[in-house]
Design a protein around this motif. Sequence first.
Motif, short mmCIF file in Angstrom:
data_model
loop_
_atom_site.label_atom_id
_atom_site.label_comp_id
_atom_site.label_asym_id
_atom_site.label_seq_id
_atom_site.Cartn_x
_atom_site.Cartn_y
_atom_site.Cartn_z
N ILE A 4 50.49 47.00 26.93
CA ILE A 4 51.27 46.41 28.00
C ILE A 4 52.24 45.38 27.41
CG2 ILE A 4 51.20 45.09 30.15
CD1 ILE A 4 49.91 47.79 30.44
N LEU A 6 54.70 42.42 28.25
CA LEU A 6 55.03 41.47 29.31
C LEU A 6 56.41 40.82 29.12
CD1 LEU A 6 51.71 39.57 30.07
CD2 LEU A 6 53.00 41.06 31.60
N LEU A 17 53.05 36.11 39.30
CA LEU A 17 51.67 36.29 38.85
C LEU A 17 50.64 35.66 39.78
CD1 LEU A 17 52.21 35.59 35.04
CD2 LEU A 17 52.28 37.77 36.25
N LEU A 22 48.07 41.88 42.61
CA LEU A 22 48.58 42.13 41.26
C LEU A 22 47.97 43.39 40.65
CD1 LEU A 22 48.57 38.61 39.56
CD2 LEU A 22 50.54 39.89 40.38
N LEU A 24 48.80 45.48 36.89
CA LEU A 24 49.59 45.66 35.68
C LEU A 24 49.21 46.99 35.05
CD1 LEU A 24 51.57 44.29 33.60
CD2 LEU A 24 49.51 43.37 32.49
N SER A 26 50.74 50.57 32.45
CA SER A 26 51.75 51.16 31.57
C SER A 26 51.81 52.65 31.83
CB SER A 26 51.39 50.89 30.10
OG SER A 26 52.38 51.37 29.23
N SER A 31 56.19 49.42 31.01
CA SER A 31 55.08 48.68 31.58
C SER A 31 55.53 48.06 32.90
CB SER A 31 54.60 47.58 30.63
OG SER A 31 54.15 48.14 29.41
N LEU A 33 54.46 45.83 36.73
CA LEU A 33 53.62 44.88 37.45
C LEU A 33 53.92 44.98 38.94
CD1 LEU A 33 51.65 42.39 37.38
CD2 LEU A 33 53.71 40.97 37.33
N SER A 35 53.47 43.23 42.40
CA SER A 35 53.19 41.88 42.90
C SER A 35 53.91 41.70 44.22
CB SER A 35 53.68 40.83 41.90
OG SER A 35 53.53 39.53 42.44
N TYR A 40 57.78 45.31 39.25
CA TYR A 40 58.58 44.75 38.17
C TYR A 40 58.41 45.61 36.92
CZ TYR A 40 58.66 40.61 41.17
OH TYR A 40 58.83 39.75 42.22
N VAL A 42 58.18 45.14 33.50
CA VAL A 42 57.98 43.96 32.66
C VAL A 42 58.25 44.24 31.19
CG1 VAL A 42 56.35 42.92 34.28
CG2 VAL A 42 55.49 44.39 32.45
N TRP A 47 62.82 40.76 33.11
CA TRP A 47 62.19 41.71 34.02
C TRP A 47 63.18 42.20 35.07
CZ3 TRP A 47 56.86 39.16 35.60
CH2 TRP A 47 56.11 38.93 34.44
#
Length: 217
Positions: A4, A6, A17, A22, A24, A26, A31, A33, A35, A40, A42, A47
């Motif tokens: 992953i 970030l 975050l 949340l 996360l 890949s 990768s 996220l 939220s 996103y 990331v 981002w």
Amino acid sequence: LQTIFLGNITAQNKDVLEASNLLLFSFQENSFLISGDSIYTVSDDPWTAKAHGLENLTYNFVSQGDLAYLVNSSNGVVYSFDEQVFKRLDQSAPFLSQFGHFPFIRSGKLFIFGGYGLFTHKNIITQFNAATGETALQPTITKQNEMIPGLYKPMGQFTDNSLFIASGEIYNEDSPFKLNIKHSTEAWNFNFDTLEWSFLSLKRLAWKSEKVLKTPG
């Protein structure tokens, strides 16, 4: 194992975050996220974000090759993930019966093992049919008294048309309200050719699968 990325966590995206949903994950070369109401990328720097259009639930992500599914944490709500777009596939609602399940993909279809909900630990496998949007139980010929115990947050691996399961939280009859957690020390195998559950030793499991067992998420 997937990595992953970030990127740079800045003051601008720290608030991202803090959302309750949340996730996360890949997939392919990127990768992501989830939220709030956005997804996103990331692995981009900075981002990038866009609205995801998902129901406001918590989810598990599972993929195999170019195929990817997002399933809500209690099973029932299923999305595909293609070209970074989610598409709702089910005709259902959150089941609330398989929190802490283990998801896997077999022959392009989403399967779910175990979990906890409605006051019971589950030892079932369910199969999602994307064509009908419905979920059904996977048949087994194993007698109930010879079945794997119901498990919450098990470790698992699907390989060679067999599902290998180990560890996980089991029902503790001395503490039925989950005040004292009890963990399984057993390992099991479900063979999709014979439709049977078999008890395995941990040594045999490591030799048979030749892969590291993994947890969902």
